[in-house]
Design a protein around this motif. Structure first.
Motif, PDB file in Angstrom:
ATOM      1  N   ILE A 143      43.975  41.564  35.798  1.00  0.00           N
ATOM      2  CA  ILE A 143      43.724  40.135  35.687  1.00  0.00           C
ATOM      3  C   ILE A 143      44.549  39.525  34.559  1.00  0.00           C
ATOM      4  N   CYS A 144      45.156  38.370  34.864  1.00  0.00           N
ATOM      5  CA  CYS A 144      45.963  37.634  33.903  1.00  0.00           C
ATOM      6  C   CYS A 144      45.715  36.153  34.122  1.00  0.00           C
ATOM      7  N   GLY A 145      46.270  35.307  33.267  1.00  0.00           N
ATOM      8  CA  GLY A 145      46.147  33.870  33.468  1.00  0.00           C
ATOM      9  C   GLY A 145      45.400  33.172  32.349  1.00  0.00           C
ATOM     10  N   LEU A 146      44.737  32.060  32.701  1.00  0.00           N
ATOM     11  CA  LEU A 146      44.103  31.195  31.707  1.00  0.00           C
ATOM     12  C   LEU A 146      42.643  30.904  32.108  1.00  0.00           C
ATOM     13  N   THR A 147      41.769  30.928  31.145  1.00  0.00           N
ATOM     14  CA  THR A 147      41.980  31.279  29.748  1.00  0.00           C
ATOM     15  C   THR A 147      41.195  32.547  29.420  1.00  0.00           C
ATOM     16  N   ALA A 148      41.667  33.242  28.412  1.00  0.00           N
ATOM     17  CA  ALA A 148      41.094  34.543  28.076  1.00  0.00           C
ATOM     18  C   ALA A 148      39.613  34.461  27.717  1.00  0.00           C
ATOM     19  N   ASP A 149      39.219  33.363  27.073  1.00  0.00           N
ATOM     20  CA  ASP A 149      37.843  33.252  26.577  1.00  0.00           C
ATOM     21  C   ASP A 149      36.900  32.547  27.553  1.00  0.00           C
ATOM     22  N   TYR A 150      37.414  32.118  28.690  1.00  0.00           N
ATOM     23  CA  TYR A 150      36.548  31.502  29.703  1.00  0.00           C
ATOM     24  C   TYR A 150      36.812  32.100  31.085  1.00  0.00           C
ATOM     25  N   CYS A 151      37.735  31.531  31.831  1.00  0.00           N
ATOM     26  CA  CYS A 151      37.857  31.917  33.240  1.00  0.00           C
ATOM     27  C   CYS A 151      38.359  33.342  33.436  1.00  0.00           C
ATOM     28  N   VAL A 152      39.270  33.790  32.594  1.00  0.00           N
ATOM     29  CA  VAL A 152      39.734  35.177  32.690  1.00  0.00           C
ATOM     30  C   VAL A 152      38.593  36.135  32.334  1.00  0.00           C
ATOM     31  N   LYS A 153      37.914  35.834  31.244  1.00  0.00           N
ATOM     32  CA  LYS A 153      36.809  36.705  30.798  1.00  0.00           C
ATOM     33  C   LYS A 153      35.728  36.832  31.867  1.00  0.00           C
ATOM     34  N   PHE A 154      35.286  35.713  32.417  1.00  0.00           N
ATOM     35  CA  PHE A 154      34.194  35.767  33.383  1.00  0.00           C
ATOM     36  C   PHE A 154      34.636  36.372  34.715  1.00  0.00           C
ATOM     37  N   THR A 155      35.913  36.225  35.052  1.00  0.00           N
ATOM     38  CA  THR A 155      36.428  36.893  36.249  1.00  0.00           C
ATOM     39  C   THR A 155      36.407  38.409  36.054  1.00  0.00           C
ATOM     40  N   ILE A 156      36.779  38.850  34.874  1.00  0.00           N
ATOM     41  CA  ILE A 156      36.740  40.288  34.583  1.00  0.00           C
ATOM     42  C   ILE A 156      35.298  40.807  34.569  1.00  0.00           C
ATOM     43  N   LEU A 157      34.400  40.086  33.907  1.00  0.00           N
ATOM     44  CA  LEU A 157      33.005  40.546  33.833  1.00  0.00           C
ATOM     45  C   LEU A 157      32.393  40.654  35.222  1.00  0.00           C
ATOM     46  N   ASP A 158      32.645  39.655  36.066  1.00  0.00           N
ATOM     47  CA  ASP A 158      32.125  39.719  37.433  1.00  0.00           C
ATOM     48  C   ASP A 158      32.824  40.796  38.252  1.00  0.00           C
ATOM     49  N   GLY A 159      34.116  40.986  37.998  1.00  0.00           N
ATOM     50  CA  GLY A 159      34.847  42.047  38.700  1.00  0.00           C
ATOM     51  C   GLY A 159      34.253  43.416  38.434  1.00  0.00           C
ATOM     52  N   VAL A 160      33.885  43.668  37.179  1.00  0.00           N
ATOM     53  CA  VAL A 160      33.244  44.937  36.815  1.00  0.00           C
ATOM     54  C   VAL A 160      31.903  45.066  37.542  1.00  0.00           C
ATOM     55  N   LEU A 161      31.116  43.984  37.526  1.00  0.00           N
ATOM     56  CA  LEU A 161      29.813  44.011  38.192  1.00  0.00           C
ATOM     57  C   LEU A 161      29.945  44.209  39.696  1.00  0.00           C
ATOM     58  N   GLU A 162      31.060  43.763  40.258  1.00  0.00           N
ATOM     59  CA  GLU A 162      31.306  43.926  41.690  1.00  0.00           C
ATOM     60  C   GLU A 162      31.844  45.319  42.038  1.00  0.00           C
ATOM     61  N   GLY A 163      32.016  46.153  41.009  1.00  0.00           N
ATOM     62  CA  GLY A 163      32.394  47.532  41.258  1.00  0.00           C
ATOM     63  C   GLY A 163      33.878  47.840  41.181  1.00  0.00           C
ATOM     64  N   PHE A 164      34.676  46.853  40.770  1.00  0.00           N
ATOM     65  CA  PHE A 164      36.106  47.093  40.640  1.00  0.00           C
ATOM     66  C   PHE A 164      36.430  47.744  39.293  1.00  0.00           C
ATOM     67  N   LYS A 165      37.447  48.582  39.284  1.00  0.00           N
ATOM     68  CA  LYS A 165      38.024  49.038  38.025  1.00  0.00           C
ATOM     69  C   LYS A 165      38.900  47.898  37.529  1.00  0.00           C
ATOM     70  N   ALA A 166      38.531  47.294  36.398  1.00  0.00           N
ATOM     71  CA  ALA A 166      39.154  46.037  35.969  1.00  0.00           C
ATOM     72  C   ALA A 166      40.008  46.220  34.718  1.00  0.00           C
ATOM     73  N   HIS A 167      41.184  45.630  34.764  1.00  0.00           N
ATOM     74  CA  HIS A 167      42.129  45.661  33.642  1.00  0.00           C
ATOM     75  C   HIS A 167      42.425  44.232  33.197  1.00  0.00           C
ATOM     76  N   LEU A 168      42.504  44.018  31.893  1.00  0.00           N
ATOM     77  CA  LEU A 168      43.019  42.771  31.340  1.00  0.00           C
ATOM     78  C   LEU A 168      44.466  43.001  30.920  1.00  0.00           C
ATOM     79  N   ILE A 169      45.378  42.120  31.382  1.00  0.00           N
ATOM     80  CA  ILE A 169      46.775  42.182  30.935  1.00  0.00           C
ATOM     81  C   ILE A 169      46.882  41.260  29.721  1.00  0.00           C
TER      82      ILE A 169
END
Length: 204
Positions: A143-169
């Motif tokens: 996951i990349c893009g804008l912004t790290a402290d809002y939309c990127v962060k919550f996309t990653i948190l939900d991605g983990v909860l959805e069972g994906f192996k999640a990486h932040l670039i």
């Protein structure tokens, strides 16, 4: 299979935009380069109606940065941004889109904000991105893009909860940083949730 998720690389989040992110434009060349490392790329797009409840201008006497309760959830008030069909909601002109499989729009319900690319902030509205990725055999997301402290962060948190192996670039994101240190706090929160923090150069 791994997939790249490009979050909200839109004009209103660029320097000079309605909700400008410092150095937001500097991630565009990095994202373009990193797309070459993926066979599967999707993007998210903030796509608000003009009457959205997260806009300070829609609440008499309220200022940007104040908090309200919106539909039962604490909500920070933002400047008007990424209004459907506006130039501010458009993707950055230099962002390469040739490989994108889908765009998932979010924030369309005026009664609830939507930071994550997967669900709205009340977890009632589903963009369909999780199902789309899983139906296509994706189990690992970068996951990349804008912004790290809002939309990127919550996309990653939900991605983990959805069972994906999640990486932040890390070098392909920037933060709003309403409070100094928000970027660093967000990275720690993502890592503690199980995300892997890396750089574009780490991707094979």
């Amino acid at each position: 299979m791994k997939a790249l998720i490009i979050v909200d690389v839109q004009n209103d989040f660029m320097p000079g935009g309605a909700l400008a992110v410092k150095e937001g434009d500097q991630i565009v060349p990095i994202i373009n380069q990193v797309q070459d490392k993926f066979d599967f790329v999707v993007a998210t797009q903030d796509w608000h109606p003009a009457d959205h409840g997260s806009f300070a201008a829609n609440h008499e006497g309220k200022e940007i940065g104040e908090f309200i309760v919106l539909n039962g959830v604490e909500q920070i008030l933002w400047p008007i941004h990424c209004v459907q069909g506006s130039s501010g909601a458009a993707f950055h002109k230099d962002l390469i889109r040739d490989k994108w499989k889908a765009v998932f729009q979010k924030g369309m319900n005026p009664l609830v904000d939507s930071y994550s690319g997967f669900f709205d902030n009340n977890k009632l509205g589903d963009t369909g991105m999780s199902k789309f990725l899983k139906d296509n055999g994706v189990d690992e997301i970068y996951i990349c893009g804008l912004t790290a402290d809002y939309c990127v962060k919550f996309t990653i948190l939900d991605g983990v909860l959805e069972g994906f192996k999640a990486h932040l670039i890390l070098d392909a994101t920037r933060a709003v940083n309403i409070n100094e240190g928000d970027f660093a706090k967000a990275v720690i929160e993502m890592e503690n949730a199980g995300a892997i923090i890396g750089h574009s150069s780490d991707i094979e």
